[in-house]
Motif scaffolding. Structure first.
Motif, mmCIF file in Angstrom:
data_model
loop_
_atom_site.group_PDB
_atom_site.id
_atom_site.type_symbol
_atom_site.label_atom_id
_atom_site.label_comp_id
_atom_site.label_asym_id
_atom_site.label_seq_id
_atom_site.Cartn_x
_atom_site.Cartn_y
_atom_site.Cartn_z
ATOM 1 N N SER A 48 0.892 -1.156 -0.006
ATOM 2 C CA SER A 48 -0.071 -0.074 0.014
ATOM 3 C C SER A 48 0.753 1.358 0.036
ATOM 4 O O SER A 48 0.503 2.139 -0.665
ATOM 5 C CB SER A 48 -0.916 0.148 1.208
ATOM 6 N N LEU A 49 1.968 1.183 0.703
ATOM 7 C CA LEU A 49 2.864 2.372 0.790
ATOM 8 C C LEU A 49 3.272 2.688 -0.460
ATOM 9 O O LEU A 49 3.256 3.936 -1.157
ATOM 10 C CB LEU A 49 3.942 2.296 1.940
ATOM 11 N N ILE A 50 3.947 1.583 -1.304
ATOM 12 C CA ILE A 50 4.729 1.886 -2.185
ATOM 13 C C ILE A 50 3.569 2.324 -3.615
ATOM 14 O O ILE A 50 3.733 3.516 -4.347
ATOM 15 C CB ILE A 50 5.423 0.724 -2.820
ATOM 16 N N GLY A 51 2.315 1.592 -3.599
ATOM 17 C CA GLY A 51 1.351 2.082 -4.447
ATOM 18 C C GLY A 51 0.878 3.832 -4.063
ATOM 19 O O GLY A 51 0.640 4.569 -4.956
ATOM 20 N N GLY A 52 0.752 3.905 -2.817
ATOM 21 C CA GLY A 52 0.228 4.919 -2.329
ATOM 22 C C GLY A 52 1.243 6.317 -2.853
ATOM 23 O O GLY A 52 0.922 7.392 -3.048
ATOM 24 N N LEU A 53 2.420 6.099 -2.300
ATOM 25 C CA LEU A 53 3.516 6.985 -2.846
ATOM 26 C C LEU A 53 3.476 7.221 -4.487
ATOM 27 O O LEU A 53 3.999 8.459 -4.863
ATOM 28 C CB LEU A 53 4.939 6.709 -2.303
ATOM 29 N N ARG A 54 3.360 6.238 -5.143
ATOM 30 C CA ARG A 54 3.554 6.347 -6.553
ATOM 31 C C ARG A 54 2.418 6.790 -7.448
ATOM 32 O O ARG A 54 2.385 7.046 -8.801
ATOM 33 C CB ARG A 54 4.108 5.093 -7.097
ATOM 34 N N PRO A 88 -8.741 21.159 -6.922
ATOM 35 C CA PRO A 88 -8.546 22.510 -7.334
ATOM 36 C C PRO A 88 -7.452 23.491 -6.924
ATOM 37 O O PRO A 88 -6.577 23.016 -5.698
ATOM 38 C CB PRO A 88 -9.771 23.156 -6.819
ATOM 39 N N GLY A 89 -6.664 24.177 -7.619
ATOM 40 C CA GLY A 89 -5.509 24.912 -7.533
ATOM 41 C C GLY A 89 -4.261 23.468 -7.569
ATOM 42 O O GLY A 89 -4.345 22.959 -8.532
ATOM 43 N N PHE A 90 -3.671 23.689 -6.545
ATOM 44 C CA PHE A 90 -2.626 22.571 -6.498
ATOM 45 C C PHE A 90 -3.013 21.569 -5.371
ATOM 46 O O PHE A 90 -2.144 21.072 -4.631
ATOM 47 C CB PHE A 90 -1.233 23.171 -6.296
ATOM 48 N N SER A 91 -4.349 21.677 -4.938
ATOM 49 C CA SER A 91 -4.605 21.144 -3.461
ATOM 50 C C SER A 91 -4.503 19.555 -3.538
ATOM 51 O O SER A 91 -4.246 19.246 -2.331
ATOM 52 C CB SER A 91 -6.054 21.694 -2.951
ATOM 53 N N SER A 92 -4.607 19.008 -4.688
ATOM 54 C CA SER A 92 -4.626 17.618 -4.610
ATOM 55 C C SER A 92 -3.389 16.868 -5.475
ATOM 56 O O SER A 92 -3.469 15.804 -5.778
ATOM 57 C CB SER A 92 -5.776 16.819 -4.744
ATOM 58 N N ASP A 93 -2.470 17.843 -5.666
ATOM 59 C CA ASP A 93 -1.421 17.563 -6.420
ATOM 60 C C ASP A 93 -0.523 16.479 -5.468
ATOM 61 O O ASP A 93 -0.204 16.567 -4.242
ATOM 62 C CB ASP A 93 -0.333 18.855 -6.770
ATOM 63 N N VAL A 94 0.147 15.343 -6.221
ATOM 64 C CA VAL A 94 1.070 14.565 -5.544
ATOM 65 C C VAL A 94 2.421 14.642 -6.442
ATOM 66 O O VAL A 94 2.065 15.045 -7.458
ATOM 67 C CB VAL A 94 0.691 13.244 -5.497
ATOM 68 N N LEU A 95 3.296 14.022 -5.888
ATOM 69 C CA LEU A 95 4.629 13.852 -6.721
ATOM 70 C C LEU A 95 4.363 13.449 -7.968
ATOM 71 O O LEU A 95 4.914 14.039 -9.150
ATOM 72 C CB LEU A 95 5.689 13.159 -5.952
ATOM 73 N N ALA A 96 3.673 12.496 -8.358
ATOM 74 C CA ALA A 96 3.468 11.758 -9.631
ATOM 75 C C ALA A 96 2.823 12.846 -10.598
ATOM 76 O O ALA A 96 3.170 12.610 -11.715
ATOM 77 C CB ALA A 96 2.637 10.408 -9.494
#
Lengths: 274, 332, 286
Positions: free
Chosen positions: C215-221, C234-242
């Motif tokens: 789950s961690l690997i999946g969640g991070l990626r 909205p905006g960058f509020s739900s941006d993640v690294l990927a």
């Protein structure tokens, strides 16, 4: 079955229906509606069922792009699976049979491959150097590269259950290493191969991210990209959007119905022994 | 037909030497059994002869040719594995013909060879079955059949009977002896079971810790064990062996007497002791006697004689059958 | 001299060429390219500039924090719910087999399909979820339009989609626990609650390790679900690294995008590797 088991069962069934089944029902219902009815998608039953006409319409969008996408996705999946099974089984076989320090290193690399996120832009750069960017065969090789680790570890685990005596009997019988592998070992890998094929082909078929990066271009569209590309066009025809979702959900559903056991085996392979 | 000669053979796994210099000649047509406790190197030695295990130093000759570095398939040998190693995905017929098909022999010729061997072993009704559908004894026969089809000069058997039950095992011992008589091929057979060695072998090779302890016919080994190890290993129940002070009184560093060579009497004898256990085997009875100074001693008596637990008995060794060893070798 | 092994290393070769060429080489190259100003035309050495930017631009920092938050929340929920569902689905209750299938099926469905479906279901006014809530008198929130909620809505959908896999793994883990343990504990007078905490939880530990790590690997990626549902907004509020990596790639900032990739790699290496080591070590102690 006790009364308690019956009651928890019924209660769970009710919750599961709301949480897990209704969303899929929602897709089905709204995929059958007219554009007007679907403009506010709801659980209201369609006044008329337009499943077939909606299906035809979705298929025709952008010059039968969906058919092309299915074709591309199938070519990628089948191509990648063929290479994956043979190459990963070869690696898993030698890894299991020859536990040297070098093998340990190879195994560690494979394990790392399960964790490390692919470096996408440098990968594009490499693909460009070898003229594989935006090509179907490039995409096939990418899927092989990303799937190898999982398949190798699965094959290696299974091969440990095949007695070494079989290889040695074949060697005494005069088999070369390739003959031992292809005539004795590979046929015995049938159960795990089926598991690998089922699990990995669903992964590849459902892959959205990597075709998005490595396979741009209308002529290279894959099934997962159709939905993404059509989304803007379908804002006024949500019935078609839902039909599209339905169409890309059906293949895994069929696989699930027929290969439930293999999927469970493949997905839980890590659970018992970390 | 082939003679097998091992010269100064050694094998090391990393720093561990498991075969420590073996010289041995197995004559053409001989049934030779390698016997020893587990870990003595007998299977490794067999695998070195088969070519499955590399030789660290020394040479192997089969039929006069040096095969030390030859591929297993080029040595004129066939091997029967402990697990039988039948290919589960192939039928009995395909299993038996596998080697020939690798050698690209025409199909009808393979079929003829397989049929011929199947007739010898009465395997015809099983030819189209998969190994899964065979009993243990049938699998064993198919494995032997597969070896015969290769028409080797030397047959190698690696504990082939250890997966069978007792009744089947004694039947297969007879069948293998018959087969050896019929084929006249050289056979090398590995087992940890000294009964198999005694009943089947022309020549027994007793191995211990990577070295040959003694080579000889079964009766040689029984009557003239060269070392205390062989004395203790060959024969059932085991020979009584005494070391230290007791043995020194008998004029040796190790003194041995077999249970069947002790006379048991109620009133008179060399040693006096107390019966601790009585094992009734029917034809024989084995007495476990506690003798002060000596410790536990086994004695074999006829089945109809019996003693109560705790009874006092006298034991007298047959002076013709005593064994005395000095520095690990037989003392005259 | 060494005889030829019947298990030659060249069996590795076909796989190795593909794996090294298309996976390891780009991974190693990413360390270099992350130190450059890189666009479709050229790469100029930039030192640590991309990394400095990553940790100073608020929206990039936000992406990194969101990634950690997302991975933590989804892993926690998947682990807890997965175990509870697995216990429920091995209790021998009515319709157990069917329910297992129902819980697991979303794992196999296209993430994009799931994302777009929930985007519709979570529509603030006409989405089925809020329409349903309204019917029982609750004013549903703007699941995906409220900046402080969007990431958690996506996380909820990710749990909906992925909990089946955690459940499946736990079911496999539970099936390896011999019934003897439960019987012995019951003879000792353990309650259901005690059975769960004292027998099930410790003995199902290998499965927990697998679930947490996966789950961690999946969640991070994670990329596809965020992209399908919010595009990071909205905006960058739900941006993640990927999603940041993809956006910067699209915008032509290849060096910055690659720096994001390296940061993601380091995050996974720094979080998952020690955790896997720690969880496995605990297993050996037990």
């Amino acid at each position: 079955m006790t009364r308690r088991q019956l009651l928890t069962g019924l209660a769970s069934l009710a919750v599961a229906t709301v949480v897990f089944i209704l969303p899929f029902l929602f897709v089905l219902i709204n995929a059958a509606k007219t554009p007007a009815e679907a403009s506010q998608p709801s659980f209201a039953w369609p006044s008329e069922w337009h499943l077939w006409s909606n299906l035809v319409e979705v298929v025709q969008v952008r010059d039968y792009a969906l058919l092309l996408a299915y074709f591309n996705s199938i070519v990628i999946t089948v191509g990648a699976m063929t290479l994956l099974v043979i190459f990963a089984a070869m690696v898993g076989y030698v890894l299991q049979r020859r536990p040297t320090r070098f093998s340990k290193f190879v195994e560690f690399t494979a394990l790392a491959g399960l964790m490390i996120p692919p470096a996408v832009v440098p990968t594009i750069w490499v693909l460009q150097q070898v003229n594989l960017f935006k090509t179907i065969h490039g995409m096939i090789l990418i899927q092989v590269a990303y799937g190898l680790s999982f398949c190798i570890l699965l094959f290696r685990a299974f091969i440990s259950s095949i007695p070494r005596d079989l290889d040695e009997a074949a060697i005494v019988d005069g088999a070369t290493p390739l003959q031992v592998f292809f005539r004795v070992i590979l046929p015995l890998l049938k159960p795990v191969t089926l598991t690998v094929i089922v699990v990995q082909s669903i992964t590849i078929f459902n892959d959205f991210t990597h075709p998005l990066y490595y396979l741009p271009g209308a002529e290279n569209i894959t099934v997962q990209l159709t939905l993404y590309n059509f989304q803007s066009q379908f804002t006024s025809q949500l019935n078609l959007l839902f039909m599209n979702i339905l169409l890309i959900t059906i293949p895994p559903l069929l696989v699930f119905v027929f290969f439930n056991r293999q999927i469970v085996a493949g997905m839980t392979s890590g659970a018992v022994k970390g | 037909m082939a003679r097998v000669a091992l010269n100064a053979l050694r094998k090391s796994f990393g720093a561990v030497e498991v075969i420590k210099g073996v010289d041995l000649d197995v004559e053409d047509g001989e049934f030779c059994v390698f016997v020893g406790p587990s870990g003595c190197g007998k299977s490794t030695l067999l695998r070195m002869i088969s070519g499955l295990e590399e030789v660290t130093s020394g040479t192997i000759e089969i039929g006069g040719a040096d095969v030390t570095r030859a591929e297993p398939s080029k040595r004129g040998i066939a091997m029967v594995f402990q697990s039988y190693a039948l290919y589960p995905h192939l039928t009995v017929r395909e299993n038996m013909g596998f080697g020939l098909s690798l050698a690209r022999m025409p199909k009808d010729q393979i079929a003829a060879e397989v049929d011929k061997v199947a007739a010898i072993l009465q395997l015809e009704p099983l030819l189209d079955r998969k190994p899964k559908a065979l009993s243990g004894g049938q699998r064993q026969r198919v494995a032997i059949g597969r070896a015969i089809v290769r028409d080797p000069g030397v047959f190698l058997f690696d504990e082939p009977l250890s997966n069978l039950d007792a009744a089947l095992r004694s039947q297969m011992r007879l069948e293998l002896t018959d087969l050896h008589a019929r084929l006249g091929a050289t056979m090398i057979y590995v087992t940890h079971d000294q009964v198999e060695a005694m009943t089947m072998a022309d020549k027994i090779v007793v191995l211990n810790a990577g070295r040959i302890e003694q080579v000889g016919t079964p009766m040689d080994l029984y009557e003239r064990p060269a070392t205390p190890f062989v004395a203790g290993f060959i024969g059932s129940p085991k020979m009584n062996l005494f070391e230290g002070e007791v043995a020194r009184r008998m004029g040796a560093s190790v003194y041995g007497i077999r249970p069947e060579h002790l006379k048991v009497s109620d009133d008179d004898g060399t040693w006096q002791g107390t019966v601790r256990h009585v094992e009734r085997l029917g034809a024989d009875t084995i007495l476990h006697v506690e003798v002060p100074d000596l410790g536990p001693v086994l004695a074999r008596i006829e089945g109809h004689r019996t003693y109560a637990h705790g009874a006092r008995v006298y034991l007298t060794p047959d002076p013709e059958r005593e064994f005395r060893y000095q520095d690990g070798a037989a003392a005259s | 001299m060494r005889a030829k092994s019947p298990y030659p290393y060249w069996f590795f070769l076909p796989a190795a060429v593909i794996f090294v060429g298309l996976f390891l080489v780009p991974t190693v190259a990413s360390f270099y390219f992350s130190l450059t100003y890189w666009d479709p035309f050229e790469a100029r050495f930039a030192g640590w500039d991309n990394y400095v930017q990553f940790f100073s631009e608020p929206f990039l920092v936000r992406g990194t924090l969101n990634t950690l938050m997302f991975a933590f929340v989804t892993s926690l929920l998947k682990t807890v719910l997965g175990l509870l569902l697995a216990v429920l689905l091995t209790s021998g209750m009515f319709a157990q087999g069917f329910l297992r299938s129902v819980v697991f099926f979303p794992v196999l469905v296209s993430t994009i399909g799931v994302g777009i479906l929930f985007q519709e279901l979570m529509h603030p006014t006409q989405g089925a979820i809020n329409v349903g809530l309204e019917a029982i008198g609750i004013d549903g929130p703007g699941w995906l339009t409220n900046p402080s909620l969007a990431l958690f809505s996506v996380a909820l959908v990710d749990v909906w989609r992925g909990v089946g896999l955690a459940t499946l793994i736990y079911i496999a883990g539970l099936s390896t626990i011999a019934p003897d343990y439960y019987e012995a504990a019951r003879i000792d007078g353990a309650t259901r609650w005690q059975l769960f905490w004292r027998v099930t939880v410790p003995l199902v530990r290998p499965a927990t390790t697998t679930v947490v790590i996966l789950s961690l690997i999946g969640g991070l990626r994670l990329f596809d679900l965020v992209w399908a549902m919010t595009r990071g907004g909205p905006g960058f509020s739900s941006d993640v690294l990927a999603s940041v990596i993809y956006k910067q790639y699209q915008a032509g900032f290849w060096g910055l995008s690659t720096a994001g990739n390296v940061i993601l790699f380091l995050l996974i290496a720094l979080i998952v590797a020690p955790l896997a080591w720690w969880l496995n070590r605990k297993e050996l102690d037990a």
